[in-house]
Design a protein around this motif. Structure first.
Motif, PDB file in Angstrom:
ATOM      1  N   ALA A  34       0.810  -1.222   0.000  1.00 32.65           N
ATOM      2  CA  ALA A  34       0.000   0.000   0.000  1.00 32.65           C
ATOM      3  C   ALA A  34       0.845   1.274   0.000  1.00 32.65           C
ATOM      4  O   ALA A  34       0.311   2.362  -0.163  1.00 32.65           O
ATOM      5  CB  ALA A  34      -0.929   0.006   1.213  1.00 32.65           C
ATOM      6  N   GLY A  35       2.168   1.172   0.203  1.00 28.99           N
ATOM      7  CA  GLY A  35       3.012   2.363   0.246  1.00 28.99           C
ATOM      8  C   GLY A  35       4.259   2.146   1.055  1.00 28.99           C
ATOM      9  O   GLY A  35       5.032   1.225   0.800  1.00 28.99           O
ATOM     10  N   VAL A  36       4.435   2.974   2.100  1.00 33.19           N
ATOM     11  CA  VAL A  36       5.656   2.945   2.907  1.00 33.19           C
ATOM     12  C   VAL A  36       5.293   3.082   4.385  1.00 33.19           C
ATOM     13  O   VAL A  36       4.385   3.838   4.740  1.00 33.19           O
ATOM     14  CB  VAL A  36       6.596   4.112   2.506  1.00 33.19           C
ATOM     15  N   LEU A  37       6.005   2.360   5.230  1.00 34.54           N
ATOM     16  CA  LEU A  37       5.892   2.519   6.675  1.00 34.54           C
ATOM     17  C   LEU A  37       7.145   3.234   7.144  1.00 34.54           C
ATOM     18  O   LEU A  37       8.243   2.962   6.653  1.00 34.54           O
ATOM     19  CB  LEU A  37       5.798   1.157   7.369  1.00 34.54           C
ATOM     20  N   VAL A  38       7.003   4.158   8.089  1.00 30.87           N
ATOM     21  CA  VAL A  38       8.136   4.915   8.622  1.00 30.87           C
ATOM     22  C   VAL A  38       8.104   4.812  10.143  1.00 30.87           C
ATOM     23  O   VAL A  38       7.031   4.922  10.747  1.00 30.87           O
ATOM     24  CB  VAL A  38       8.074   6.403   8.182  1.00 30.87           C
ATOM     25  N   ARG A  39       9.271   4.596  10.756  1.00 26.38           N
ATOM     26  CA  ARG A  39       9.345   4.474  12.214  1.00 26.38           C
ATOM     27  C   ARG A  39      10.658   5.049  12.731  1.00 26.38           C
ATOM     28  O   ARG A  39      11.597   5.285  11.970  1.00 26.38           O
ATOM     29  CB  ARG A  39       9.223   3.022  12.654  1.00 26.38           C
ATOM     30  N   ASP A  40      10.720   5.235  14.032  1.00 25.63           N
ATOM     31  CA  ASP A  40      11.929   5.663  14.731  1.00 25.63           C
ATOM     32  C   ASP A  40      12.755   4.410  14.986  1.00 25.63           C
ATOM     33  O   ASP A  40      12.293   3.477  15.650  1.00 25.63           O
ATOM     34  CB  ASP A  40      11.544   6.340  16.044  1.00 25.63           C
ATOM     35  N   SER A  41      13.985   4.370  14.497  1.00 29.28           N
ATOM     36  CA  SER A  41      14.801   3.165  14.641  1.00 29.28           C
ATOM     37  C   SER A  41      15.163   2.859  16.089  1.00 29.28           C
ATOM     38  O   SER A  41      15.475   1.725  16.419  1.00 29.28           O
ATOM     39  CB  SER A  41      16.074   3.273  13.805  1.00 29.28           C
ATOM     40  N   LYS A  42      15.123   3.869  16.959  1.00 32.11           N
ATOM     41  CA  LYS A  42      15.428   3.624  18.366  1.00 32.11           C
ATOM     42  C   LYS A  42      14.267   2.946  19.073  1.00 32.11           C
ATOM     43  O   LYS A  42      14.425   2.438  20.171  1.00 32.11           O
ATOM     44  CB  LYS A  42      15.756   4.952  19.067  1.00 32.11           C
ATOM     45  N   ARG A  43      13.073   2.950  18.477  1.00 35.89           N
ATOM     46  CA  ARG A  43      11.886   2.331  19.061  1.00 35.89           C
ATOM     47  C   ARG A  43      11.193   1.459  18.021  1.00 35.89           C
ATOM     48  O   ARG A  43      10.067   1.739  17.612  1.00 35.89           O
ATOM     49  CB  ARG A  43      10.934   3.415  19.556  1.00 35.89           C
ATOM     50  N   PRO A  44      11.849   0.400  17.555  1.00 32.36           N
ATOM     51  CA  PRO A  44      11.272  -0.408  16.477  1.00 32.36           C
ATOM     52  C   PRO A  44       9.935  -1.060  16.819  1.00 32.36           C
ATOM     53  O   PRO A  44       9.149  -1.344  15.931  1.00 32.36           O
ATOM     54  CB  PRO A  44      12.353  -1.457  16.180  1.00 32.36           C
ATOM     55  N   GLU A  45       9.679  -1.266  18.091  1.00 36.13           N
ATOM     56  CA  GLU A  45       8.396  -1.856  18.489  1.00 36.13           C
ATOM     57  C   GLU A  45       7.332  -0.777  18.721  1.00 36.13           C
ATOM     58  O   GLU A  45       6.186  -1.076  18.992  1.00 36.13           O
ATOM     59  CB  GLU A  45       8.570  -2.702  19.756  1.00 36.13           C
ATOM     60  N   GLY A  46       7.733   0.486  18.627  1.00 34.52           N
ATOM     61  CA  GLY A  46       6.818   1.602  18.852  1.00 34.52           C
ATOM     62  C   GLY A  46       5.941   1.854  17.641  1.00 34.52           C
ATOM     63  O   GLY A  46       5.883   1.056  16.702  1.00 34.52           O
ATOM     64  N   PRO A  47       5.253   2.988  17.643  1.00 36.02           N
ATOM     65  CA  PRO A  47       4.330   3.288  16.541  1.00 36.02           C
ATOM     66  C   PRO A  47       5.072   3.575  15.239  1.00 36.02           C
ATOM     67  O   PRO A  47       6.266   3.870  15.228  1.00 36.02           O
ATOM     68  CB  PRO A  47       3.601   4.542  17.035  1.00 36.02           C
ATOM     69  N   HIS A  48       4.358   3.463  14.148  1.00 34.04           N
ATOM     70  CA  HIS A  48       4.888   3.790  12.834  1.00 34.04           C
ATOM     71  C   HIS A  48       3.846   4.624  12.089  1.00 34.04           C
ATOM     72  O   HIS A  48       2.687   4.674  12.488  1.00 34.04           O
ATOM     73  CB  HIS A  48       5.234   2.519  12.040  1.00 34.04           C
ATOM     74  N   VAL A  49       4.278   5.252  11.038  1.00 35.24           N
ATOM     75  CA  VAL A  49       3.397   6.043  10.190  1.00 35.24           C
ATOM     76  C   VAL A  49       3.257   5.311   8.865  1.00 35.24           C
ATOM     77  O   VAL A  49       4.258   4.912   8.261  1.00 35.24           O
ATOM     78  CB  VAL A  49       3.987   7.457   9.951  1.00 35.24           C
ATOM     79  N   ALA A  50       2.017   5.128   8.409  1.00 40.59           N
ATOM     80  CA  ALA A  50       1.753   4.505   7.113  1.00 40.59           C
ATOM     81  C   ALA A  50       1.497   5.617   6.097  1.00 40.59           C
ATOM     82  O   ALA A  50       0.666   6.495   6.327  1.00 40.59           O
ATOM     83  CB  ALA A  50       0.552   3.574   7.208  1.00 40.59           C
TER      84      ALA A  50
END
Length: 65
Positions: A34-50
């Motif tokens: 559907a596109g791209v997911l973006v996240r903070d690498s220091k918190r890989p289990e945290g939230p992401h933006v779709a």
């Protein structure tokens, strides 16, 4: 409203080439159908933006003023 992409261990996350060299400002992205997911690498289990493929394409081709 489209369903949010589901995280999977098979997503190939990669660090942005613009992330800080001192590893305090790291952004990771993963391509999904559907596109791209973006996240903070220091918190890989945290939230992401779709981000939709269309919006990601506009972002990549945007020209700074």
């Amino acid at each position: 409203m489209p369903a949010a992409p589901q995280l999977s261990p098979v997503h190939a996350w990669f660090k942005s080439s613009y992330s800080g060299a001192n590893t305090t400002e790291c952004v990771e992205a993963a391509f999904v159908p559907a596109g791209v997911l973006v996240r903070d690498s220091k918190r890989p289990e945290g939230p992401h933006v779709a981000i939709s493929a269309e919006a990601w394409g506009r972002f990549l081709t945007a020209r700074p003023d």
